[in-house]
Design a protein around this motif. Structure first.
Motif, short mmCIF file in Angstrom:
data_model
loop_
_atom_site.label_atom_id
_atom_site.label_comp_id
_atom_site.label_asym_id
_atom_site.label_seq_id
_atom_site.Cartn_x
_atom_site.Cartn_y
_atom_site.Cartn_z
N GLY A 71 0.82 -1.21 0.00
CA GLY A 71 0.00 0.00 0.00
C GLY A 71 0.85 1.25 0.00
O GLY A 71 0.55 2.23 -0.70
N GLY A 608 -5.14 7.13 0.32
CA GLY A 608 -6.13 6.07 0.20
C GLY A 608 -7.52 6.56 0.59
O GLY A 608 -7.68 7.55 1.30
N HIS A 638 -7.04 6.68 -3.83
CA HIS A 638 -6.88 5.35 -4.41
C HIS A 638 -7.51 4.31 -3.50
O HIS A 638 -7.71 4.54 -2.30
CB HIS A 638 -5.39 5.02 -4.64
CG HIS A 638 -4.54 5.04 -3.41
ND1 HIS A 638 -4.48 3.99 -2.52
CD2 HIS A 638 -3.69 5.98 -2.92
CE1 HIS A 638 -3.64 4.28 -1.55
NE2 HIS A 638 -3.14 5.48 -1.76
N GLY A 639 -7.82 3.16 -4.09
CA GLY A 639 -8.40 2.06 -3.33
C GLY A 639 -7.32 1.23 -2.67
O GLY A 639 -6.15 1.62 -2.59
N PHE A 640 -7.70 0.04 -2.22
CA PHE A 640 -6.78 -0.83 -1.50
C PHE A 640 -6.35 -2.00 -2.37
O PHE A 640 -7.09 -2.46 -3.23
CB PHE A 640 -7.43 -1.33 -0.21
CG PHE A 640 -7.62 -0.23 0.80
CD1 PHE A 640 -6.60 0.13 1.66
CD2 PHE A 640 -8.82 0.46 0.87
CE1 PHE A 640 -6.77 1.16 2.57
CE2 PHE A 640 -9.00 1.48 1.77
CZ PHE A 640 -7.97 1.84 2.63
N THR A 641 -5.14 -2.46 -2.12
CA THR A 641 -4.59 -3.56 -2.88
C THR A 641 -4.98 -4.88 -2.24
O THR A 641 -4.67 -5.12 -1.07
CB THR A 641 -3.05 -3.45 -2.97
OG1 THR A 641 -2.71 -2.18 -3.53
CG2 THR A 641 -2.48 -4.56 -3.83
N MET A 642 -5.68 -5.71 -3.01
CA MET A 642 -6.12 -7.01 -2.53
C MET A 642 -5.25 -8.09 -3.19
O MET A 642 -4.48 -7.82 -4.12
CB MET A 642 -7.58 -7.25 -2.91
CG MET A 642 -8.48 -6.04 -2.74
SD MET A 642 -8.57 -5.44 -1.03
CE MET A 642 -9.88 -6.50 -0.42
N LYS A 648 -8.53 -9.34 1.21
CA LYS A 648 -7.66 -8.40 1.91
C LYS A 648 -6.37 -9.12 2.33
O LYS A 648 -6.41 -10.26 2.77
CB LYS A 648 -8.37 -7.85 3.14
CG LYS A 648 -7.60 -6.78 3.89
CD LYS A 648 -8.42 -6.25 5.06
CE LYS A 648 -7.65 -5.19 5.83
NZ LYS A 648 -8.43 -4.67 6.98
N GLU A 682 -10.21 2.29 -7.63
CA GLU A 682 -11.02 1.24 -6.98
C GLU A 682 -10.07 0.27 -6.27
O GLU A 682 -8.85 0.32 -6.47
CB GLU A 682 -11.83 0.48 -8.04
CG GLU A 682 -12.75 1.34 -8.86
CD GLU A 682 -13.95 1.85 -8.07
OE1 GLU A 682 -14.22 1.30 -6.98
OE2 GLU A 682 -14.61 2.79 -8.54
N ASP A 683 -10.63 -0.61 -5.43
CA ASP A 683 -9.81 -1.69 -4.89
C ASP A 683 -9.30 -2.53 -6.07
O ASP A 683 -10.03 -2.77 -7.03
CB ASP A 683 -10.62 -2.56 -3.93
CG ASP A 683 -10.94 -1.83 -2.63
OD1 ASP A 683 -10.36 -0.75 -2.39
OD2 ASP A 683 -11.77 -2.32 -1.87
N HIS A 684 -8.09 -2.98 -6.00
CA HIS A 684 -7.45 -3.64 -7.14
C HIS A 684 -6.63 -4.82 -6.63
O HIS A 684 -6.49 -5.00 -5.42
CB HIS A 684 -6.56 -2.64 -7.88
CG HIS A 684 -5.69 -1.85 -6.95
ND1 HIS A 684 -6.12 -0.67 -6.36
CD2 HIS A 684 -4.47 -2.10 -6.43
CE1 HIS A 684 -5.17 -0.24 -5.53
NE2 HIS A 684 -4.18 -1.08 -5.56
N ARG A 685 -6.07 -5.58 -7.56
CA ARG A 685 -5.44 -6.85 -7.16
C ARG A 685 -3.98 -6.93 -7.59
O ARG A 685 -3.54 -6.25 -8.52
CB ARG A 685 -6.21 -8.02 -7.78
CG ARG A 685 -7.67 -8.06 -7.36
CD ARG A 685 -8.39 -9.26 -7.93
NE ARG A 685 -9.81 -9.24 -7.60
CZ ARG A 685 -10.63 -10.25 -7.79
NH1 ARG A 685 -10.18 -11.37 -8.33
NH2 ARG A 685 -11.90 -10.15 -7.46
#
Length: 955
Positions: A71, A608, A638-642, A648, A682-685
């Motif tokens: 993050g 974030g 920004h979203g969170f990195t999954m 999570k 968005e949350d992303h991977r």
């Protein structure tokens, strides 16, 4: 004459470059970063942009309490991309990194070290403890700084801002005093989030919610002893709660004025119960009372207005309107203990009472609930402060106080469980109707200790949200007005922060900890605080010079000066909410003058999405109160990195991606390319397969630069030397102009996903698969004096200078490697690609409709050739003779031009709609490998190659 047996390889102009296809980023990048450090690249860039329009991104401070995680990496890459693109556009866009060094994140870690050593923090002098916190924070500042530099983040790393610097601490105190001198602080008692483990109040931003499936739920009967409805006396009002530990501080019951209530009688015991009519079935099932009937008055009529019945096991008569319950009183189930419990509990009207769950009656504990507090306060009922800072009841509390440790930890399961002391005592008193541990809901936890938190009423310092301010408006109205003015990217951020500010309670500023900026106030016995600018100035001066240790009881008289008696004042020992610290960073970073390249307000804050309730909001409120406006004009989130499955990341799940290890294995540029390729809004991977795809993208980009470097070997010309530019080159220049426009727009929109995608697609689709593919014959086989070859290389030179600049903010190390590969001795602009400005791209018109048709036809031809290649009828497209529909060819395009475009032997036109491919019967040129009618036999030369070889031999 050409010799069919000769190898003409030595006459072909193959690209030459030392730029390797294998990147070796983990080995190369540290050396490049060291060179930047040695040459003072950041300062060179500041000098080069001096006097230009400024663009200020103010860095939100991460906590200095651990290694960089993914993050952190994403966040700083985005910030770096913003600053680099703005610098590339010719603006002066400095970047001063910072760290948040106070508060629980640091203090908790130091306490963990203490616990491992069996050491009690409370036995250590406060000054010594703070020194350990300071050293711990500095250690991680230094660690994270090196990790971020390794990531290619360019900034003023030798002079970052730290909230624990004395100058910063002094500014924070000065900002607090602005609130105090304006009368915008008050000391009050309200229920707030409290961590019994950490023994402090928590802000909403310090709380996370965890789904629980084993929470307790109980139904408790309160005997009614007084009511304007006589039949209710002796009946039991039933409440339902998921926090049994709050029953010992119950002071009232709440009802809904418009709720319909039923009085039900249990046939076996004769006991009567008051519950909401709409909830009677669910309640009866939960408490396992099935033989219920409507309660009747002495005349045998149902209680209530009118008569009605339902054909079900639990029959009711008429309902009782909630508003008729006014004036009703009940007694606490533990009334026999006397004292606090002997006072009757009034029924109060609460507009928050619903019939969604429970019983339609709510027990009120003003110590432990916001609605409870407000309703009780409005009715003259005050909190009793029964629960101490560690979550235990006071020793002198009539119920559950004393020495029994098991009875004193209110939030843990043994105490709060269905078989714990509270429920057992209620059961003994005959008041517990049901108790289970199967309730599923979301419960707040401290995101640091991961322990459950409670609502606890304690005296705290608050900033009022709805008080009229000097200059007009309230803090809430000012903040809402600024939210409307500020640009939010993505736009949903405005709705998110707007909803939070619109409904938020007063700002709780105080914390009961040791490591932080003190609330430097002197309080009188009546609770009012001293508002003396001279005293405040002495305090600010001392803390600016010496840091927070200056706020010490021994200096009380010094600070108060001759005008005030020290015996009349108490020094506040609370510290400031760490969000107030970070909310003040705009003041000591942008306004202090310590960083002369910066200015207030900031153009952009970037963090974030969780910072809508954290730093974005605290900065907004602090600045609106003291300066009347937000400290920023734009907010990017920004979203969170999954992980790859969308989960999570957590160490316990083993699904974390460590950017430090990634840099050691694949290099920083791969992480950067990933971060700038995802839709970060968005949350992303991230995961192995995703990174593999990123690696493929990187290789294509690297291959594009390798081709350009090789093709431009020895090239020193420019557009003035190009001669007549062929139509294909003009078309590619037009595409470059389109790319340039779209990249500029992506920078304006902070759409870095689009920026990176545009760059990759242009290199792959327009260059490698199209332009380079078509022109490789010209590059390799035409002579040095060929106007087409010269024009091609001229356009390649333009492409090189544009693409290396476009790529530089994304692939910071690779772009530098590319630049130095072509200009190893270049000291112009300091010898770094990162000192260059946005390229000047010629605006060239092109017949886009014509080229769209040609490219579409080229794809059809390629598809038609592929089956023959797959079946090994032909080995390459040069062996193909293609017949294309005449209607598909734009006007003015020759068959020879089509053959060059399709890279085929010959092209003819037909009347049909199909593309027809046959194998050529012409001989193959021994130099260019094309099958042409003018080649006498395989291995001999075509006319073009014969001419080039002859001229080369003569030369």
């Amino acid at each position: 004459m050409s010799d069919p047996k000769r190898d003409y390889k030595d006459t072909v102009f193959l690209p030459k470059t030392d730029f390797p296809m294998k990147a070796g980023l983990p080995q190369k990048e540290p050396g490049i970063e060291a060179r930047w450090r040695e040459m003072g690249l950041y300062q060179k860039l500041r000098d080069a942009r001096a006097g230009r329009p400024k663009f200020i991104l103010h860095d939100g401070p991460p906590y200095a309490n651990g290694d960089m995680h993914i993050g952190h990496a994403l966040n700083h890459i985005l910030k770096d991309m913003v600053c680099r693109t703005q610098n590339l556009l010719g603006k002066d866009a400095p970047y001063v990194p910072g760290w948040d060094c106070h508060g629980l994140p640091i203090e908790w870690k130091v306490e963990e070290q203490y616990r491992k050593k069996k050491k009690n923090k409370d036995e250590v002098p406060a000054k010594e403890f703070r020194a350990e916190c300071r050293a711990y924070a500095q250690k991680w500042v230094d660690t994270q700084r090196e990790q971020l530099k390794r990531l290619g983040i360019m900034g003023d790393w030798d002079n970052p801002y730290l909230t624990m610097d004395p100058q910063a601490e002094g500014t924070i105190v000065a900002e607090l005093m602005k609130f105090a001198e304006a009368g915008n602080l008050y000391r009050g008692s309200k229920p707030i989030m409290w961590s019994p483990v950490e023994k402090t109040a928590l802000a909403e931003a310090e709380v996370e919610y965890e789904d629980l499936t084993d929470s307790p739920q109980i139904d408790v009967a309160f005997e009614i002893i007084e009511s304007p409805i006589p039949e209710l006396v002796g009946a039991h009002a039933v409440i339902w709660t998921t926090t049994p530990w709050t029953i010992p501080v119950n002071q009232a019951l709440a009802y809904g004025a418009d709720v319909e209530y039923a009085l039900l009688e249990h046939e076996e015991t004769g006991k009567r119960y008051l519950v909401a009519e709409d909830l009677r079935h669910a309640w009866a099932k939960r408490v396992e009372l099935t033989t219920l009937k409507p309660a009747l008055n002495p005349n045998g009529d149902p209680i209530g207005d009118g008569v009605g019945a339902l054909d079900d096991p639990i029959k009711i008569g008429a309902s009782i309107k909630g508003s008729d319950l006014a004036g009703t009183k009940a007694r606490h189930p533990m009334h026999h203990l006397g004292g606090f419990y002997a006072t009757p509990r009034p029924f109060l009207e609460g507009d928050f009472v619903t019939t969604e769950s429970g019983t339609g009656l709510v027990h009120m504990s003003p110590d432990h609930g916001e609605d409870d507090f407000d309703l009780c306060k409005a009715n003259g009922i005050n909190p009793v402060f029964a629960v101490m800072d560690d979550g235990r009841y006071r020793d002198d509390w009539e119920w559950l106080g004393g020495s029994d440790e098991r009875r004193r930890s209110v939030i843990n399961k043994p105490f709060n469980a269905p078989d714990g002391p509270i429920c057992n005592d209620l059961r003994e008193a005959g008041a517990l109707l049901s108790a289970s541990a199967d309730y599923a809901h979301s419960y707040p936890h401290s995101w640091r200790s991961k322990a459950k938190v409670i609502y606890r009423c304690t005296p705290q310092w608050f900033v009022p949200m709805d008080k009229d301010l000097d200059g007009g408006g309230t803090l809430r109205s000012r903040a809402m007005s600024e939210i409307d003015r500020v640009r939010f990217v993505p736009p949903k951020g405005e709705r998110r922060i707007g909803a939070m500010v619109e409904g938020r309670p007063d700002w709780v500023l105080s914390r009961q900890r040791a490591w932080g900026v003190p609330i430097t106030l002197f309080v009188r016995p009546d609770g009012s605080y001293l508002q003396d600018p001279a005293v405040n100035a002495r305090i600010v001066k001392a803390i600016t010079a010496e840091g927070v240790d200056a706020w010490d009881e021994s200096r009380k008289a010094e600070f108060l000066g001759p005008d005030h008696d020290p015996d009349e004042f108490e020094m506040v020992t609370d510290i400031l909410d760490v969000w107030f610290d970070s909310g003040c960073t705009h003041a000591f970073v942008l306004e202090s003058g310590r960083w002369p390249d910066l200015q207030w307000p900031a153009d952009l804050y970037l963090e974030g999405s969780d910072q809508h309730r954290g730093w974005f909001q605290s900065s907004l409120l602090q600045s609106c109160a003291t300066r009347g406006r937000a400290p920023y004009d734009q907010v990017l989130t920004h979203g969170f990195t999954m992980d790859a499955k969308g989960k999570k990341m957590s160490k316990s799940l083993g699904n974390t991606i460590d950017p430090v290890k990634m840099m050691e294995q694949t290099g920083a540029d791969i992480i950067r390319l990933w971060a700038l390729s995802v839709d970060f809004t968005e949350d992303h991977r991230i995961g192995d397969e995703i990174l593999k795809g990123v690696g493929d993208q990187y290789r294509r980009l690297r291959n594009t630069f390798r081709y350009l470097l090789g093709a431009l070997d020895g090239f020193v010309g420019d557009m003035s030397d190009a001669g007549e530019i062929p139509e294909l080159e003009l078309y590619v220049l037009a595409l470059l102009g389109d790319l340039d426009t779209r990249l500029r727009q992506a920078v304006e929109d902070y759409d870095f996903n689009a920026y990176t995608r545009l760059l990759v697609d242009f290199c792959n689709e327009d260059l490698s698969a199209f332009f380079f593919d078509i022109r490789k014959d010209v590059l390799y086989c035409e002579g040095p004096t060929s106007t087409t070859r010269n024009a091609y290389r001229t356009v390649l030179d333009l492409l090189f200078h544009a693409l290396v600049r476009y790529a530089a903010p994304v692939l910071v190390f690779t772009a530098e490697e590319v630049w130095k590969s072509r200009y190893p001795e270049d000291d112009e602009q300091g010898g770094s690609v990162h000192l260059l400005e946005w390229p000047s791209v010629p605006k060239v018109p092109a017949d886009r409709e014509k080229w769209a048709k040609l490219r579409s036809l080229r794809e059809r031809v390629t598809e038609a050739i592929e089956p023959l290649r797959r079946d090994k009828v032909i080995r390459s497209s040069n062996e193909a003779v293609v017949t294309v529909p005449a209607s598909a060819v734009p006007e003015g395009v020759s068959d020879e031009a089509l053959a060059e475009l399709f890279i085929t032997g010959q092209v003819t036109r037909g009347d049909g709609d199909e593309v027809i491919v046959t194998k050529s019967t012409d001989a193959k040129c021994g130099r260019c490998w094309r099958l042409l009618p003018d080649v006498p036999e395989d291995g001999a030369l075509c006319g073009r190659c014969e001419d080039v070889v002859t001229k080369a031999g003569a030369a």
